[in-house]
Enzyme design. Structure first.
Site, mmCIF file in Angstrom:
data_model
loop_
_atom_site.group_PDB
_atom_site.id
_atom_site.type_symbol
_atom_site.label_atom_id
_atom_site.label_comp_id
_atom_site.label_asym_id
_atom_site.label_seq_id
_atom_site.Cartn_x
_atom_site.Cartn_y
_atom_site.Cartn_z
ATOM 1 N N ASN A 184 0.907 -1.147 0.000
ATOM 2 C CA ASN A 184 0.000 0.000 0.000
ATOM 3 C C ASN A 184 0.950 1.200 0.000
ATOM 4 O O ASN A 184 1.845 1.288 0.830
ATOM 5 C CB ASN A 184 -0.863 -0.057 1.277
ATOM 6 C CG ASN A 184 -1.657 1.207 1.526
ATOM 7 O OD1 ASN A 184 -1.096 2.196 1.959
ATOM 8 N ND2 ASN A 184 -2.940 1.153 1.315
ATOM 9 N N SER A 185 0.761 2.111 -0.969
ATOM 10 C CA SER A 185 1.759 3.161 -1.205
ATOM 11 C C SER A 185 1.899 4.136 -0.041
ATOM 12 O O SER A 185 0.982 4.302 0.772
ATOM 13 C CB SER A 185 1.396 3.945 -2.469
ATOM 14 O OG SER A 185 1.284 3.087 -3.570
ATOM 15 N N GLN A 186 3.056 4.810 0.002
ATOM 16 C CA GLN A 186 3.351 5.827 1.025
ATOM 17 C C GLN A 186 2.359 6.992 0.883
ATOM 18 O O GLN A 186 2.183 7.534 -0.216
ATOM 19 C CB GLN A 186 4.767 6.337 0.789
ATOM 20 C CG GLN A 186 5.226 7.367 1.768
ATOM 21 C CD GLN A 186 6.699 7.705 1.576
ATOM 22 O OE1 GLN A 186 7.363 7.173 0.689
ATOM 23 N NE2 GLN A 186 7.205 8.578 2.408
#
Ligand SMILES: C[S@@+](CC[C@H](N)C(=O)[O-])C[C@H]1O[C@@H](n2cnc3c(N)ncnc32)[C@H](O)[C@@H]1O
Length: 196
Positions: A42-44
């Site tokens: 899950n992206s930053q």
């Protein structure tokens, strides 16, 4: 409302926690990518915020979310389009399609859906054109196949070989994919875009 206000409101409406596996939820507030299984993340949050600012999604738009993973970006995009628009998320890992689609289904945005990526194709050529395309995995070279899925004047934000690119497809008579306007917006790290 400024673009920043709209993106901030989308973040407030779709808390990241709901899109994380239970074991990763304790770290939802950490500004870092988090594992969602199958070698994917899950992206930053800061990166997602930067990308959504560049994408400048307006209400009523048709949006494609390539590399939808947990479904978080799909739900954030749906907040930005509102129910007058639509969001299609595509994901290549079958287990994540199930995880992400379940998360999107529970996010209160029925105008968004997350589906399996089309085999041997990037994006969703059969459902093009899109006003906006977000790509959350690193491409090697600009994926022309995705530029072709933009409507005239449409915008794509995509990390390519370490650099975040904003791509604007021209409007007729300057509509050739080769003449899309490309600008660079800093260095980023991402998992690879498979088939890209
Ligand atoms: C950084 S991760 C997930 C980002 C997602 N937006 C999120 O916040 O959960 C990128 C995802 O892209 C997926 N992916 C890689 N290549 C793809 C492709 N060609 N089509 C669709 N998904 C792809 C990976 O499986 C991975 O789940």
């Amino acid at each position: 409302m400024t673009v920043r206000d709209r993106v901030d409101a989308a973040f407030a409406a779709q808390p990241r926690t709901r899109f994380l596996p239970e074991g990763a939820r304790y770290a939802a507030d950490v500004d870092a990518p988090l594992q969602i299984g199958y070698g994917q993340t899950n992206s930053q949050p800061r990166t997602v915020h930067d990308m959504l600012m560049l994408l400048d999604v307006r209400r009523g738009m048709r949006v494609l979310d390539v590399g939808a993973g947990s479904g978080w970006t799909t739900a954030l995009l749906a907040e930005l389009t509102g129910p007058e628009g639509s969001v299609l998320g595509t994901e290549i890992v079958p287990e994540l399609v199930e995880f992400g689609a379940g998360n999107v289904a529970g996010a209160g945005v029925p105008w968004a859906r997350l589906v399996s990526a089309v085999p041997r194709a990037l994006g969703a050529p059969d459902e093009a054109p899109f006003d906006r395309i977000l790509v959350s995995a690193m491409a090697h070279g600009l994926p022309r196949e995705l530029v072709e899925q933009l409507s005239p004047g449409g915008v794509m934000v995509v990390p390519v070989d370490g650099t975040m690119l904003r791509v604007v497809r021209g409007v007729p008579p300057v509509d050739a994919v080769a003449e899309a306007e490309v600008t660079e917006h800093g260095e980023y790290r991402f998992v690879p875009l498979l088939g890209g």
